[in-house]
Scaffold this motif. Structure first.
Motif, PDB file in Angstrom:
ATOM      1  N   SER A 104       0.831  -1.206   0.000  1.00  0.00           N
ATOM      2  CA  SER A 104       0.000   0.000   0.000  1.00  0.00           C
ATOM      3  C   SER A 104       0.865   1.256   0.000  1.00  0.00           C
ATOM      4  O   SER A 104       0.599   2.208  -0.742  1.00  0.00           O
ATOM      5  CB  SER A 104      -0.923  -0.007   1.223  1.00  0.00           C
ATOM      6  OG  SER A 104      -1.724   1.146   1.262  1.00  0.00           O
ATOM      7  N   ASP A 143      -6.597  -1.750  -6.635  1.00  0.00           N
ATOM      8  CA  ASP A 143      -5.911  -0.486  -6.898  1.00  0.00           C
ATOM      9  C   ASP A 143      -6.586   0.327  -7.998  1.00  0.00           C
ATOM     10  O   ASP A 143      -6.603   1.555  -7.957  1.00  0.00           O
ATOM     11  CB  ASP A 143      -4.432  -0.724  -7.227  1.00  0.00           C
ATOM     12  CG  ASP A 143      -4.220  -1.682  -8.389  1.00  0.00           C
ATOM     13  OD1 ASP A 143      -5.210  -2.197  -8.956  1.00  0.00           O
ATOM     14  OD2 ASP A 143      -3.038  -1.926  -8.734  1.00  0.00           O
ATOM     15  N   ARG A 190       0.113  10.359  -6.175  1.00  0.00           N
ATOM     16  CA  ARG A 190      -1.241   9.928  -5.850  1.00  0.00           C
ATOM     17  C   ARG A 190      -1.744  10.613  -4.581  1.00  0.00           C
ATOM     18  O   ARG A 190      -2.929  10.964  -4.483  1.00  0.00           O
ATOM     19  CB  ARG A 190      -1.274   8.402  -5.681  1.00  0.00           C
ATOM     20  CG  ARG A 190      -1.070   7.640  -6.991  1.00  0.00           C
ATOM     21  CD  ARG A 190      -1.382   6.160  -6.823  1.00  0.00           C
ATOM     22  NE  ARG A 190      -1.302   5.444  -8.084  1.00  0.00           N
ATOM     23  CZ  ARG A 190      -0.287   4.644  -8.429  1.00  0.00           C
ATOM     24  NH1 ARG A 190       0.732   4.463  -7.597  1.00  0.00           N
ATOM     25  NH2 ARG A 190      -0.292   4.030  -9.589  1.00  0.00           N
ATOM     26  N   THR A 191      -0.873  10.788  -3.618  1.00  0.00           N
ATOM     27  CA  THR A 191      -1.267  11.496  -2.395  1.00  0.00           C
ATOM     28  C   THR A 191      -1.686  12.929  -2.716  1.00  0.00           C
ATOM     29  O   THR A 191      -2.669  13.446  -2.156  1.00  0.00           O
ATOM     30  CB  THR A 191      -0.111  11.491  -1.386  1.00  0.00           C
ATOM     31  OG1 THR A 191       0.264  10.134  -1.082  1.00  0.00           O
ATOM     32  CG2 THR A 191      -0.513  12.194  -0.097  1.00  0.00           C
ATOM     33  N   TRP A 249       0.937   4.312  -2.780  1.00  0.00           N
ATOM     34  CA  TRP A 249       0.640   5.707  -2.451  1.00  0.00           C
ATOM     35  C   TRP A 249       1.882   6.577  -2.625  1.00  0.00           C
ATOM     36  O   TRP A 249       2.518   7.007  -1.668  1.00  0.00           O
ATOM     37  CB  TRP A 249       0.080   5.820  -1.038  1.00  0.00           C
ATOM     38  CG  TRP A 249      -1.371   5.470  -1.003  1.00  0.00           C
ATOM     39  CD1 TRP A 249      -1.931   4.303  -0.599  1.00  0.00           C
ATOM     40  CD2 TRP A 249      -2.454   6.306  -1.426  1.00  0.00           C
ATOM     41  NE1 TRP A 249      -3.293   4.341  -0.739  1.00  0.00           N
ATOM     42  CE2 TRP A 249      -3.650   5.558  -1.242  1.00  0.00           C
ATOM     43  CE3 TRP A 249      -2.537   7.601  -1.932  1.00  0.00           C
ATOM     44  CZ2 TRP A 249      -4.904   6.072  -1.552  1.00  0.00           C
ATOM     45  CZ3 TRP A 249      -3.787   8.111  -2.243  1.00  0.00           C
ATOM     46  CH2 TRP A 249      -4.947   7.367  -2.051  1.00  0.00           C
ATOM     47  N   ARG A 306      -5.884   9.773   2.350  1.00  0.00           N
ATOM     48  CA  ARG A 306      -5.680   8.393   1.861  1.00  0.00           C
ATOM     49  C   ARG A 306      -6.814   7.500   2.352  1.00  0.00           C
ATOM     50  O   ARG A 306      -7.351   6.692   1.580  1.00  0.00           O
ATOM     51  CB  ARG A 306      -4.322   7.920   2.361  1.00  0.00           C
ATOM     52  CG  ARG A 306      -3.972   6.476   2.085  1.00  0.00           C
ATOM     53  CD  ARG A 306      -2.502   6.266   2.404  1.00  0.00           C
ATOM     54  NE  ARG A 306      -2.161   4.877   2.625  1.00  0.00           N
ATOM     55  CZ  ARG A 306      -0.931   4.440   2.833  1.00  0.00           C
ATOM     56  NH1 ARG A 306       0.083   5.286   2.839  1.00  0.00           N
ATOM     57  NH2 ARG A 306      -0.681   3.161   3.033  1.00  0.00           N
TER      58      ARG A 306
END
Length: 337
Positions: free
Chosen positions: A183, A285, A191-192, A187, A202
């Motif tokens: 994970s 995902d 993407r964050t 991330w 998140r």
């Protein structure tokens, strides 16, 4: 004297040849024909290993295998684990493999329907040959789960769908650690940042992705479904997501009826505004990707199943348009009785 010396030398050579061959036979030459998968527990010893091997492949010399096990003190040093033995292995290699714990990983696949703790526990327990009830109980261990930033109510967030090569002797904590690393790798900073730009943490993104997964498995429209829910969140509207209500009932209802909408639960998005407290399943995902890259559809606020009955959905911006779409779907259902 010369003849006696020659005989003595010949005897020495024969003895040396015997020991050389014995070393070669035990250390280098294969003692097996076929393949075997060994699952060695803490209660198993050399004899159980020999029995397990003989049930799966041909041991060319059980006597020599047992002798090597005695020489290498396998009874004292054997390590529990999953081991693979094939026809290329010598007796000494197998003894060293067992003594040093040279395990072969098993394959743990977290995929498909991951909607309940029971489903997840069974998928974890099967390749590890563990007790699924024990795994299920661990998913309610608040102290253990707190080390991974979740609790029994939000435990779905601790899992990340993927295929993992993992030791057969792995604990539930080991599984959670592998999921956390996967994970964390997913991330990325990019993407964050995408989540933050949408006003999501998140945790929020995974929670919304789980709702999108509950709505559809048709990938081309996942971004539009995510867009609908994000549009509703921005307007302060109730999400009114049927999958969250199904979650309240353990996914037992085949259809969500009006009486189900009255359930008093923080996961009931027909009664409580915003996202539910945590994920309602474990999203893959690509569901998270759909949330991070949504299709707002010019302001879509509704969707319902298509009257084509093909698993797709139709989208709408107004309640009137949505009502028309819903009536068309209901008519299609009635036609099919």
């Amino acid at each position: 004297m010369k003849k006696g010396a020659a005989v003595f030398l010949s005897v020495l050579l024969l003895i040396a040849a015997y020991f050389a061959y014995s070393w070669l036979r035990d250390n280098k030459l294969p003692n097996f024909y076929g393949n075997a998968e060994l699952y060695v527990t803490e209660d198993d010893g050399p004899e159980e290993v020999v029995e397990a091997l003989s049930s799966q492949l041909t041991i060319l010399s059980e006597r020599r295998l047992r002798a090597v096990f005695r020489q290498k003190h396998v009874a004292e040093f054997i390590q529990p684990g999953h081991y693979r033995v094939d026809g290329s292995r010598s007796s000494v290699y197998v003894a060293r493999m067992l003594n040093n714990g040279w395990q072969t990983p098993v394959r743990l696949t977290l995929a498909g329907s991951l909607r309940t703790k029971g489903e997840i526990a069974r998928k974890i327990a099967a390749p590890l040959r563990a007790d699924s009830a024990s795994v299920r109980a661990a998913m309610d261990d608040a102290g253990l789960l707190s080390r991974y930033g979740v609790n029994p109510d939000t435990v779905f967030e601790a899992f990340f769908p993927a295929t993992y090569d993992i030791w057969w002797t792995a604990s539930f904590s080991d599984v959670l650690e592998r999921c956390r690393r996967a994970s964390d790798a997913f991330w990325t900073d990019e993407r964050t940042a995408k989540a933050a730009a949408l006003g999501l943490s998140r945790h929020d993104a995974v929670t919304l992705a789980s709702i999108v997964k509950g709505e559809s498995n048709y990938r081309p429209e996942l971004r539009k479904i995510a867009g609908v829910y994000l549009n509703r969140l921005r307007k302060g509207m109730l999400l009114q997501a049927d999958p969250t209500v199904a979650f309240c009932f353990g996914y037992k209802p085949r259809r969500i009826l009006y009486r189900h909408l009255e359930v008093d639960s923080p996961y009931n998005t027909y009664r409580h505004a915003g996202l539910p407290p945590g994920p309602i399943c474990v999203p893959d995902d690509y569901y998270i990707e759909a949330v991070l890259d949504p299709d707002f559809g010019g302001g879509n606020l509704f969707f319902c199943a298509s009257s084509n009955m093909d698993g797709t959905h139709v989208f709408a911006k107004t309640a009137e348009e949505h009502g028309k779409n819903a009536r068309a779907f209901q008519a299609a259902l009635n036609n099919r009785k």
